[in-house]
Scaffold this motif. Sequence first.
Motif, mmCIF file in Angstrom:
data_model
loop_
_atom_site.group_PDB
_atom_site.id
_atom_site.type_symbol
_atom_site.label_atom_id
_atom_site.label_comp_id
_atom_site.label_asym_id
_atom_site.label_seq_id
_atom_site.Cartn_x
_atom_site.Cartn_y
_atom_site.Cartn_z
ATOM 1 N N TYR A 248 -8.208 32.208 -16.910
ATOM 2 C CA TYR A 248 -8.214 33.557 -16.369
ATOM 3 C C TYR A 248 -6.778 34.004 -16.165
ATOM 4 O O TYR A 248 -5.846 33.195 -16.207
ATOM 5 C CB TYR A 248 -9.014 33.631 -15.063
ATOM 6 C CG TYR A 248 -8.587 32.663 -13.993
ATOM 7 C CD1 TYR A 248 -7.599 32.998 -13.077
ATOM 8 C CD2 TYR A 248 -9.178 31.400 -13.890
ATOM 9 C CE1 TYR A 248 -7.206 32.111 -12.092
ATOM 10 C CE2 TYR A 248 -8.787 30.508 -12.902
ATOM 11 C CZ TYR A 248 -7.806 30.876 -12.000
ATOM 12 O OH TYR A 248 -7.429 29.989 -11.027
ATOM 13 N N ALA A 249 -6.581 35.288 -15.945
ATOM 14 C CA ALA A 249 -5.235 35.841 -15.844
ATOM 15 C C ALA A 249 -4.485 35.232 -14.667
ATOM 16 O O ALA A 249 -5.051 34.983 -13.602
ATOM 17 C CB ALA A 249 -5.307 37.356 -15.705
ATOM 18 N N PRO B 50 2.315 43.746 -16.172
ATOM 19 C CA PRO B 50 0.898 43.651 -15.761
ATOM 20 C C PRO B 50 0.081 42.760 -16.691
ATOM 21 O O PRO B 50 0.461 42.496 -17.828
ATOM 22 C CB PRO B 50 0.431 45.114 -15.827
ATOM 23 C CG PRO B 50 1.674 45.930 -15.686
ATOM 24 C CD PRO B 50 2.742 45.139 -16.387
ATOM 25 N N LYS B 51 -1.050 42.288 -16.167
ATOM 26 C CA LYS B 51 -2.037 41.498 -16.916
ATOM 27 C C LYS B 51 -1.456 40.187 -17.442
ATOM 28 O O LYS B 51 -1.829 39.703 -18.521
ATOM 29 C CB LYS B 51 -2.633 42.331 -18.055
ATOM 30 C CG LYS B 51 -3.395 43.563 -17.565
ATOM 31 C CD LYS B 51 -4.043 44.313 -18.710
ATOM 32 C CE LYS B 51 -4.817 45.523 -18.189
ATOM 33 N NZ LYS B 51 -5.470 46.287 -19.277
ATOM 34 N N SER B 52 -0.513 39.627 -16.693
ATOM 35 C CA SER B 52 0.058 38.302 -16.973
ATOM 36 C C SER B 52 0.931 38.251 -18.224
ATOM 37 O O SER B 52 1.233 37.167 -18.724
ATOM 38 C CB SER B 52 -1.054 37.245 -17.086
ATOM 39 O OG SER B 52 -1.841 37.218 -15.926
ATOM 40 N N LYS C 282 2.587 35.383 -22.584
ATOM 41 C CA LYS C 282 1.462 35.609 -21.684
ATOM 42 C C LYS C 282 1.102 34.283 -21.026
ATOM 43 O O LYS C 282 1.188 33.224 -21.644
ATOM 44 C CB LYS C 282 0.251 36.164 -22.428
ATOM 45 C CG LYS C 282 -0.935 36.504 -21.506
ATOM 46 C CD LYS C 282 -2.042 37.202 -22.257
ATOM 47 C CE LYS C 282 -3.272 37.427 -21.370
ATOM 48 N NZ LYS C 282 -2.990 38.274 -20.208
ATOM 49 N N TRP D 150 -1.750 32.088 -18.627
ATOM 50 C CA TRP D 150 -3.116 31.934 -18.120
ATOM 51 C C TRP D 150 -3.130 30.756 -17.159
ATOM 52 O O TRP D 150 -2.318 29.837 -17.276
ATOM 53 C CB TRP D 150 -4.103 31.633 -19.242
ATOM 54 C CG TRP D 150 -4.362 32.738 -20.195
ATOM 55 C CD1 TRP D 150 -5.386 33.641 -20.171
ATOM 56 C CD2 TRP D 150 -3.612 33.040 -21.380
ATOM 57 N NE1 TRP D 150 -5.324 34.488 -21.247
ATOM 58 C CE2 TRP D 150 -4.242 34.152 -22.006
ATOM 59 C CE3 TRP D 150 -2.460 32.496 -21.961
ATOM 60 C CZ2 TRP D 150 -3.760 34.701 -23.183
ATOM 61 C CZ3 TRP D 150 -1.984 33.041 -23.126
ATOM 62 C CH2 TRP D 150 -2.631 34.137 -23.723
#
Length: 257
Positions: free
Chosen positions: A16-17, A183-185, A213, A215
């Motif tokens: 998940y983020a 934003p959003k990792s 990115k 997670w």
Amino acid sequence: MKFLITLFILSSFAAYAADTKDMNTANNPLTPMLGLNFQDYYTSSLFGSDDTANAFLLRGTLPQKIGGLPQITRLTVPYQNAPRPGRDGVNGLGDINIFDIFLMKPVNGVEFGVGPYFVFPTATEDETGAGKWQAGASAVAIKPGDWGMMGALLTYQHSFAGPSERPTQNLATLQPFLIYNLPKSFYVRSSGVMNFNWQNGHYYIPIGAGAGKVWKLKSGTIMNLFVEPQWTIAHEGDGQPNFQTFMGLNLQFPLGH
């Protein structure tokens, strides 16, 4: 690279983020977590040559304490494709290196680490290693924040033993890096490694501009996937990278799991 993509796809199903803290943890070389990194430098253009080169780096980090002093040990095992003028390139294991960073108390929010650095002549081909035993020092400084982090990693190495016909090694690297969280990792990054050969006066200074990115898996493992093109803005000597792409997948495992 196919291995990185496959591992990324399989891991994503249980991820998940990540939040800001996880993102900084993923990019901070002083994070006290077990680490396994799959990284690759593909050099598509070399100064004074039509050849290409590639270096795959398998890296592991281990946090530990000796005499009550916290430290982080990082081992790097390179496998390289190196050019040979007028001939096909050669593949082989490179020189394994290890540094042991002792963690200092932060000062005004800046994290520090210093320690010894060693290089072992493990290369299987002359072109993929220096053929010399080397020792030196390493130092790290990191300034993290909610926005991301900035810092630098410095290493120095000098040969002290090995075949006399192989050149003396007297090298330094400086890796300034900047991470800016999005934003959003997602994040953007710059982490080009400057190389200075004090023995023959050759050097190159790259600048990178990439993205990544982060997670966090349900197990607590943090996964960091990135790609960063890098351009050399100053150099001396043929055979230095002109354009290269740095990419990788870094995994960090929480202690106790």
